[in-house]
Design a protein around this motif. Structure first.
Motif, PDB file in Angstrom:
ATOM      1  N   UNK A 107       0.822  -1.208   0.000  1.00 29.76           N
ATOM      2  CA  UNK A 107       0.000   0.000   0.000  1.00 29.76           C
ATOM      3  C   UNK A 107       0.859   1.262   0.000  1.00 29.76           C
ATOM      4  N   UNK A 108       0.274   2.315  -0.578  1.00 29.87           N
ATOM      5  CA  UNK A 108       0.922   3.629  -0.567  1.00 29.87           C
ATOM      6  C   UNK A 108      -0.160   4.689  -0.466  1.00 29.87           C
ATOM      7  N   UNK A 109      -0.076   5.542   0.544  1.00 32.44           N
ATOM      8  CA  UNK A 109      -1.179   6.440   0.922  1.00 32.44           C
ATOM      9  C   UNK A 109      -1.619   7.374  -0.198  1.00 32.44           C
ATOM     10  N   UNK A 110      -0.688   8.084  -0.826  1.00 30.83           N
ATOM     11  CA  UNK A 110      -1.061   9.080  -1.849  1.00 30.83           C
ATOM     12  C   UNK A 110      -0.854   8.542  -3.267  1.00 30.83           C
ATOM     13  N   UNK A 111      -0.844   7.235  -3.384  1.00 27.13           N
ATOM     14  CA  UNK A 111      -0.550   6.586  -4.646  1.00 27.13           C
ATOM     15  C   UNK A 111      -1.576   6.923  -5.734  1.00 27.13           C
ATOM     16  N   UNK A 112      -2.871   6.902  -5.372  1.00 31.32           N
ATOM     17  CA  UNK A 112      -3.910   7.083  -6.383  1.00 31.32           C
ATOM     18  C   UNK A 112      -3.801   8.448  -7.059  1.00 31.32           C
ATOM     19  N   UNK A 113      -3.473   9.466  -6.283  1.00 32.42           N
ATOM     20  CA  UNK A 113      -3.331  10.810  -6.848  1.00 32.42           C
ATOM     21  C   UNK A 113      -2.185  10.842  -7.856  1.00 32.42           C
ATOM     22  N   UNK A 114      -1.067  10.232  -7.507  1.00 32.35           N
ATOM     23  CA  UNK A 114       0.095  10.257  -8.398  1.00 32.35           C
ATOM     24  C   UNK A 114      -0.165   9.424  -9.657  1.00 32.35           C
ATOM     25  N   UNK A 115      -0.872   8.307  -9.500  1.00 29.67           N
ATOM     26  CA  UNK A 115      -1.226   7.497 -10.677  1.00 29.67           C
ATOM     27  C   UNK A 115      -2.123   8.294 -11.613  1.00 29.67           C
ATOM     28  N   UNK A 116      -3.099   8.995 -11.053  1.00 26.65           N
ATOM     29  CA  UNK A 116      -3.992   9.820 -11.876  1.00 26.65           C
ATOM     30  C   UNK A 116      -3.203  10.869 -12.640  1.00 26.65           C
ATOM     31  N   UNK A 117      -2.245  11.517 -11.964  1.00 28.22           N
ATOM     32  CA  UNK A 117      -1.430  12.539 -12.620  1.00 28.22           C
ATOM     33  C   UNK A 117      -0.598  11.942 -13.750  1.00 28.22           C
ATOM     34  N   UNK A 118      -0.053  10.752 -13.521  1.00 22.68           N
ATOM     35  CA  UNK A 118       0.770  10.083 -14.536  1.00 22.68           C
ATOM     36  C   UNK A 118      -0.066   9.748 -15.773  1.00 22.68           C
ATOM     37  N   UNK A 119      -1.239   9.156 -15.561  1.00 27.73           N
ATOM     38  CA  UNK A 119      -2.091   8.792 -16.694  1.00 27.73           C
ATOM     39  C   UNK A 119      -2.677  10.027 -17.372  1.00 27.73           C
ATOM     40  N   UNK A 120      -2.941  11.067 -16.616  1.00 30.03           N
ATOM     41  CA  UNK A 120      -3.452  12.307 -17.201  1.00 30.03           C
ATOM     42  C   UNK A 120      -2.417  12.922 -18.137  1.00 30.03           C
ATOM     43  N   UNK A 121      -1.134  12.877 -17.713  1.00 29.44           N
ATOM     44  CA  UNK A 121      -0.073  13.404 -18.573  1.00 29.44           C
ATOM     45  C   UNK A 121       0.020  12.592 -19.853  1.00 29.44           C
ATOM     46  N   UNK A 122       0.004  11.259 -19.723  1.00 28.42           N
ATOM     47  CA  UNK A 122       0.088  10.413 -20.917  1.00 28.42           C
ATOM     48  C   UNK A 122      -1.079  10.679 -21.856  1.00 28.42           C
ATOM     49  N   UNK A 123      -2.284  10.778 -21.309  1.00 30.19           N
ATOM     50  CA  UNK A 123      -3.470  10.969 -22.135  1.00 30.19           C
ATOM     51  C   UNK A 123      -3.408  12.297 -22.892  1.00 30.19           C
ATOM     52  N   UNK A 124      -3.038  13.351 -22.182  1.00 30.52           N
ATOM     53  CA  UNK A 124      -2.962  14.667 -22.838  1.00 30.52           C
ATOM     54  C   UNK A 124      -1.898  14.677 -23.922  1.00 30.52           C
ATOM     55  N   UNK A 125      -0.773  13.993 -23.669  1.00 31.77           N
ATOM     56  CA  UNK A 125       0.314  13.963 -24.653  1.00 31.77           C
ATOM     57  C   UNK A 125      -0.103  13.176 -25.897  1.00 31.77           C
ATOM     58  N   UNK A 126      -0.635  11.983 -25.701  1.00 29.53           N
ATOM     59  CA  UNK A 126      -0.977  11.117 -26.833  1.00 29.53           C
ATOM     60  C   UNK A 126      -2.099  11.710 -27.679  1.00 29.53           C
ATOM     61  N   UNK A 127      -3.062  12.354 -27.041  1.00 27.53           N
ATOM     62  CA  UNK A 127      -4.230  12.863 -27.761  1.00 27.53           C
ATOM     63  C   UNK A 127      -4.068  14.309 -28.238  1.00 27.53           C
ATOM     64  N   UNK A 128      -2.830  14.811 -28.187  1.00 31.18           N
ATOM     65  CA  UNK A 128      -2.551  16.125 -28.751  1.00 31.18           C
ATOM     66  C   UNK A 128      -3.105  17.285 -27.946  1.00 31.18           C
ATOM     67  N   UNK A 129      -3.299  17.088 -26.648  1.00 32.14           N
ATOM     68  CA  UNK A 129      -3.881  18.130 -25.798  1.00 32.14           C
ATOM     69  C   UNK A 129      -2.842  18.763 -24.884  1.00 32.14           C
TER      70      UNK A 129
END
Length: 348
Positions: A266-288
């Motif tokens: 377990x990692x307490x603030x893990x979900x927030x960091x995962x969301x940020x990581x996937x948000x960056x990937x999504x914005x980059x791949x989709x030209x945003x």
């Protein structure tokens, strides 16, 4: 039937952390310790390279002595970024026999067995590359290769080499995991990992055939430090993560969040960091997402610094999760992983 043999010697220029290095000062001590522990491990193990039709061989691995360093220094200088003294020279060698029926049809005016010797050297170099990649799984980011030279029967073979292996981003992921306290990395004996991969049949084919092999192949693509290709490191790391943890096409992020914490802790603030990581990937791949053009020079502007900070944190986290996950598979001696839901009584 007469048999022949060939001596293959490969010399790897392994970068050492120095004051002139780009590695931050707080990484130098740990990195140097990991480097020499990895070198000691490599020089002490006994493993076998499968060279296909030329059978198996047991390479000898050692640090080149001063005499050998002087000899190969005549070849290395034009190929190295730092001073020659800032590299350890690791020698990997083996005498490999082969029969006349294994000799290919040599081109005119070529000595008998020239093609066979070249192919043996090529496969031998491939196995060394695999070994260094695996060494970086055992101690994350511990040993790089700046360049290499290959000798066949004591003659320099300029058409053979080992691709460079840059461990900068793996080193950064280790530092990042220490900073946030997750995931925890292990130190694994290289022979143990080699045996796991052999038992898993990883070396039999360069094209993967199942999720864990896809994750391993993704890991092998994390050793490029070309600044313009940095976003691809994030893509490769997430390909490996999703190969291990994701089933189906829906709920990808939630699957990674839940399953990786079950497997790695377990990692307490893990979900927030995962969301940020996937948000960056999504914005980059989709030209945003705005990003720098090729041959970008204005790297001091605030927008570039913000982009780089988000990118690098995403890369660090993704590489850390992928590396720790593969390590856990090796330690458990698993060749796959299946997750099941288990009902429990609520604690509230």
């Amino acid at each position: 039937m007469m048999s022949q043999e060939t001596l293959i010697q490969v010399f790897l220029a392994v970068p050492m952390p120095t004051n002139e290095s780009d590695i931050e000062d707080n990484l130098n001590i740990d990195f140097r310790a990991n480097l020499y522990q990895t070198i000691d491990n490599l020089c002490s193990i006994s493993i076998q390279f499968d060279l296909l039709e030329w059978g198996e061989c047991t390479p000898e691995i050692s640090l080149a002595d001063n005499k050998k360093r002087i000899e190969i220094k005549k070849i290395f200088p034009l190929k190295l970024f730092h001073k020659f003294e800032h590299y350890e020279i690791l020698e990997v060698s083996c005498i490999i026999p082969f029969s006349e029926e294994q000799i290919e049809d040599d081109p005119p005016n070529f000595p008998a067995g020239a093609v066979a010797r070249y192919l043996i050297g090529k496969y031998f170099c491939k196995k060394i590359f695999d070994l260094i990649i695996i060494s970086n799984l055992c101690r994350i980011g511990s040993i790089g290769v700046a360049n290499s030279v290959v000798f066949i029967d004591n003659v320099y073979a300029p058409n053979l080499d080992i691709p460079s292996i840059d461990t900068y981003f793996l080193e950064c992921s280790v530092e990042y995991s220490k900073k946030i306290g997750w995931p925890k990395f292990k130190n694994i004996n290289i022979a143990e990992a080699w045996e796991w991969l052999n038992g898993y049949n990883y070396f039999s084919n360069d094209f993967n055939k199942d999720p864990i092999e896809r994750a391993l192949c993704a890991f092998s693509n994390l050793f490029d430090n070309d600044v313009m290709n940095n976003p691809m490191l994030l893509i490769w790391a997430l390909v490996g993560i999703e190969a291990i943890y994701v089933k189906g096409k829906s709920g990808l992020i939630e699957q990674v969040k839940e399953k990786s914490q079950i497997f790695l802790g377990k990692y307490a603030t893990y979900k927030k960091k995962i969301n940020q990581m996937y948000n960056f990937r999504s914005r980059f791949i989709h030209g945003d997402l705005n990003f720098p053009r090729s041959f970008f020079m204005e790297d001091a502007i605030a927008e570039y610094k913000k982009y780089n900070a988000e990118l690098y944190e995403s890369i660090d986290l993704a590489i850390a999760i992928l590396s720790a996950s593969i390590q856990e598979l090796i330690v458990r001696n698993w060749n796959g992983i299946v997750f099941q839901y288990t009902p429990i009584e609520p604690t509230d």
